[in-house]
Design an enzyme around this catalytic site. Structure first.
Site, PDB file in Angstrom:
ATOM      1  N   GLU A 194      -8.388  41.752  26.728  1.00 13.38           N
ATOM      2  CA  GLU A 194      -9.006  40.621  27.438  1.00 13.38           C
ATOM      3  C   GLU A 194      -8.913  40.818  28.953  1.00 13.38           C
ATOM      4  O   GLU A 194      -8.356  39.989  29.682  1.00 13.38           O
ATOM      5  CB  GLU A 194      -8.386  39.287  26.998  1.00 13.38           C
ATOM      6  CG  GLU A 194      -8.665  38.996  25.543  1.00 13.38           C
ATOM      7  CD  GLU A 194      -8.395  37.551  25.097  1.00 13.38           C
ATOM      8  OE1 GLU A 194      -7.828  36.759  25.876  1.00 13.38           O
ATOM      9  OE2 GLU A 194      -8.778  37.231  23.951  1.00 13.38           O
ATOM     10  N   GLU A 209      -9.636  40.523  17.425  1.00 15.53           N
ATOM     11  CA  GLU A 209      -9.057  39.168  17.314  1.00 15.53           C
ATOM     12  C   GLU A 209     -10.141  38.257  16.789  1.00 15.53           C
ATOM     13  O   GLU A 209     -11.212  38.143  17.398  1.00 15.53           O
ATOM     14  CB  GLU A 209      -8.556  38.657  18.664  1.00 15.53           C
ATOM     15  CG  GLU A 209      -7.267  39.320  19.099  1.00 15.53           C
ATOM     16  CD  GLU A 209      -6.692  38.737  20.394  1.00 15.53           C
ATOM     17  OE1 GLU A 209      -6.864  37.517  20.649  1.00 15.53           O
ATOM     18  OE2 GLU A 209      -6.081  39.521  21.144  1.00 15.53           O
TER      19      GLU A 209
HETATM   20  O1  AHR Z   1      -4.102  35.671  19.520  1.00 15.73           O
HETATM   21  C1  AHR Z   1      -3.591  34.906  20.568  1.00 15.73           C
HETATM   22  C2  AHR Z   1      -4.112  35.316  21.922  1.00 15.73           C
HETATM   23  O2  AHR Z   1      -5.482  35.047  21.986  1.00 15.73           O
HETATM   24  C3  AHR Z   1      -4.012  36.769  22.300  1.00 15.73           C
HETATM   25  O3  AHR Z   1      -2.782  37.103  22.831  1.00 15.73           O
HETATM   26  C4  AHR Z   1      -5.072  36.920  23.344  1.00 15.73           C
HETATM   27  O4  AHR Z   1      -5.579  38.227  23.413  1.00 15.73           O
HETATM   28  C5  AHR Z   1      -6.107  35.887  22.943  1.00 15.73           C
HETATM   29  O5  AHR Z   1      -6.502  35.133  24.016  1.00 15.73           O
END
Ligand code: AHR
Length: 534
Positions: free
Chosen positions: A207, A334
Site C-alpha cells: 500500500e 488483501e
Molecule cells: O489487513 C489489514 C490492513 O489493511 C493491512 O495491514 C493493510 O495493508 C490494509 O490497509
C-alpha cells in the site's frame, strides 16, 4: 338503470384489467420459475486455477499471530516449537498453499534483523499501526518458516520499502536464500537453518499509496526499480517479485506499473498486488456490523463483494494494453469483509465475527477469481486467524473454525484445477429493496484427479433454488459433495456451539438422465463427479 349500466361497465372494465393483470402475473411467474440450468463445456479447458488463489495472510496485528498462533514453546497450550498444535492442524487440513507475512502496514515498519537470534534479547518495539501494543519480535524469520513448514505452505514475504533501505531488503534476501559462505548466510546457519529458506513470493512494499509511505505511483515506481535492482536471489530459486499496486476503483497503479517496469530489462517483476475489502455499507466511517444486520446489508455485502469482478476487469484491461503476453500477474493479496469493530474489543485488533454471509462472500470471490485465473494467480484473504475475515478464532486455549474456513475447505478440489466454461440460463435476480444480484453463482473445473468439480452459490437468504446441471456429450450419473448453509443470515460458530455452520454431505443422483440440484437458501455447495470422458 344508468347507475346499473355504469356499475356494469365499471365492473367489466375492472374484470378486464384483472384478467390482464392475472395473465401478466402468470407470464411473469412462468418465466421466473423457468428451470435454471447450468451447462458445462467439458471440451474447452481454460486457464489453470493456481492453487495460490487460496492463499492466506498473517500480519503482526491483534491476535493474528501472538496468542492466535504463536504461544511460545513454554506455553501450557500444546505447541510445537511455539506454534499452537490445534491451529496448525486445522490449517494443514485446509491445504493452505501460501502465507503472506509479516504485513500489511506492519511490513513497512519491520526490520528483519530485530527478529533473528536469541529471542530473549530481541528488541521490543511498539506496533504503531495496530493498537500501539508491544511487539516482542518473538516471531521472526526462522519462526515464520517453521510455521509454514508445519502447515505445509509456501512463503510469501513482504519486504519493507516504506521505512527500510534497499540495502536492508537486499541483505534480508541474502540472509534467507544464499547458499554461499557469506557472513549473512553463515549467520542464518548459526541461527539454526543450514539450508537456504525457500521463498515463493517477495513483495516490494505494501500500500505505497497509503500506510506504506503515501507515495505517488511515479515515486513508487522509481523506488521499485531501485530496490528490485539489488534484490538478488539464487538464479535457480528466485521468488516471484510483486510490486505494491492499487486498490478499489483506482486503476492508475496497474496501468503505470505495467507501463514503466519492464520485465525484459531483467528487472524482477512478476506481479502487481491489489487490495479490495468488502464493506456492507461501502463507507469506511460506518462499515456495518458483522452480526445483527438486516437483509438490506445482506444483499449490499454480497453485491459489494461481487464488485471485484468489475475491478479485476478494469485493471486487467490496463495490464493487457501494456503486457499483452500476460507475463505479469494480478495478485489480490488483501481481500475479504471488513466490518465495524466488534463492540468491547480493541479497535486496533480488527477482530470481527464471521457468519454464513462471510462464507458466501468467500465463495462468490472464488468463483470470480476462477473466471480470471489467467491473470489472477495468487490471492490472500485478510486474514488467517482472529483478524478480519478469518478462518480460525481462538480464545486462550480454545479454537473454533469459522464459516469462511469451511468455504475454503469445500473449494480445495479447485486448487490447480483447469477452468471449464459454463453458462447459466434463466438465472433469476435476487432482489431486496432497490438492490438486486444474480441468485446463482457457479464455477466448474477439471480437478487434478480428473474429476469434474462444480461450485454453486445461492445468494437468496429466503428461498431455495432448483437447477439442472448438464455437461453436453458426457454422461454423469451422480454428483457427490457438500453444502454449507444456515437458518439465519448471521449464523455463527461459537465456542459453545462450534458446529452451527458446517458443511453437510449432499449427493445428487441423476433421475431419468437429469441432474437436478436443490440449493437451500443462503448456501454454498461444491460437488465432484466422475464423467465418462475420463
Ligand atoms: O489487513 C489489514 C490492513 O489493511 C493491512 O495491514 C493493510 O495493508 C490494509 O490497509
Amino acid at each position: 338503470m344508468q347507475v346499473g349500466y355504469k356499475y356494469k361497465y365499471n365492473y367489466m372494465k375492472t374484470m378486464k384489467k384483472s384478467l390482464v393483470a392475472a395473465s401478466l402475473l402468470l407470464l411473469v411467474t412462468l418465466s421466473a420459475s423457468a428451470q435454471i440450468s447450468i451447462t458445462i463445456d467439458a471440451n474447452k479447458p481454460g486457464a489453470v486455477i493456481n492453487k495460490d488463489i487460496y492463499g492466506q495472510f498473517a500480519e503482526h496485528l491483534g491476535a493474528g499471530i501472538y496468542g492466535g498462533m504463536w504461544v511460545g514453546p513454554d506455553s501450557t497450550i500444546p505447541n510445537t516449537r511455539g506454534w499452537r498444535n490445534d491451529v496448525v492442524g486445522a490449517l494443514k487440513n485446509l491445504h493452505v498453499p501460501v502465507v503472506r507475512w509479516p504485513g500489511g502496514c506492519f511490513a513497512d515498519e519491520y526490520h528483519w534483523r530485530e527478529g533473528i537470534g536469541d529471542r530473549s534479547t530481541r528488541p521490543v518495539k511498539v506496533n504503531t499501526n495496530w493498537g500501539n501494543v508491544t511487539e516482542s519480535n518473538a516471531v521472526g524469520t526462522h519462526e515464520f518458516f517453521d510455521l509454514i513448514d508445519q502447515i505445509g505452505a509456501e512463503a510469501y514475504i513482504n519486504g519493507n520499502l516504506g521505512s527500510g533501505t534497499a540495502q536492508e531488503m537486499a541483505e534480508w534476501l541474502e540472509y534467507m536464500t544464499s547458499d554461499s559462505k557469506s557472513t549473512l548466510a553463515e549467520l542464518r546457519r548459526k541461527n539454526g537453518h543450514a539450508a537456504p529458506f525457500k521463498i515463493a513470493y517477495f513483495a516490494i512494499g505494501n500500500e505505497a499509496w497509503g500506510c506504506g509511505g503515501n507515495m505517488t505511483v511515479q515515486h513508487f515506481t522509481d523506488l521499485y526499480n531501485q530496490y528490485a535492482s539489488f534484490a538478488k536471489t539464487p538464479r535457480e530459486d528466485t521468488p516471484k517479485f510483486i510490486a505494491s499496486g492499487g486498490h478499489d476503483d483506482d486503476t492508475s497503479w496497474s496501468d503505470y506499473l505495467t507501463a514503466h517496469i519492464h520485465p525484459q530489462w531483467n528487472m524482477h517483476f512478476d506481479a502487481i498486488s491489489f487490495h479490495y475489502y468488502t464493506l456492507p455499507t461501502g463507507m469506511w466511517e460506518k462499515k456495518g456490523a458483522a452480526t445483527g444486520f438486516t437483509e438490506d446489508q445482506w444483499i449490499s455485502t454480497l453485491k459489494n463483494a461481487m464488485r471485484i469482478d468489475t475491478l479485476i476487469k478494469n485493471n486487467v484491461a490496463k495490464m493487457d494494453k501494456n503486457d499483452p503476453a500476460k507475463k505479469v500477474a494480478f495478485d489480490i493479496d488483501e481481500w475479504g469483509t471488513w466490518y465495524s469493530v466488534e463492540p468491547g474489543t480493541n479497535p486496533g485488533f480488527l477482530f470481527q465475527r464471521n457468519t454464513i454471509r462471510d462464507a458466501l462472500v468467500a465463495a462468490l470471490n472464488f468463483n470470480i477469481f476462477h473466471a480470471h485465473a489467467d491473470r489472477v494467480r495468487m490471492t490472500n484473504i485478510a486474514q488467517m486467524v482472529n483478524v478480519l475475515q478469518s478462518m480460525i478464532v481462538t480464545d486462550n486455549d480454545k479454537m473454533l473454525l469459522t464459516p469462511t474456513y469451511y468455504a475454503y475447505q469445500l473449494y480445495v478440489p479447485f486448487q490447480n484445477a483447469t477452468v471449464l466454461p459454463l453458462q447459466i440460463q434463466h438465472n433469476p435476480q435476487y432482489k431486496f429493496g432497490a438492490t438486486s444480484i444474480p441468485e446463482v453463482s457457479a464455477s466448474a473445473a477439471r480437478a487434478q484427479d480428473g474429476k469434474l468439480v462444480l461450485s454453486l452459490v445461492n445468494t437468496n437468504p429466503e428461498k431455495s433454488v432448483e437447477l439442472e446441471v448438464s455437461v453436453p456429450g458426457v454422461s454423469i450419473s451422480s454428483l457427490q459433495g457438500h453444502v454449507l448453509s444456515a437458518n439465519k443470515m448471521d449464523a455463527v460458530n461459537t465456542f459453545d456451539h462450534p458446529d452451527t455452520v458446517q458443511p453437510v454431505p449432499y449427493n445428487v443422483a441423476a433421475q431419468k438422465g437429469k441432474l437436478i440440484v436443490t440449493l437451500p437458501p443462503m448456501s454454498v455447495a461444491v460437488f465432484s463427479a466422475t464423467d465418462r470422458s475420463n
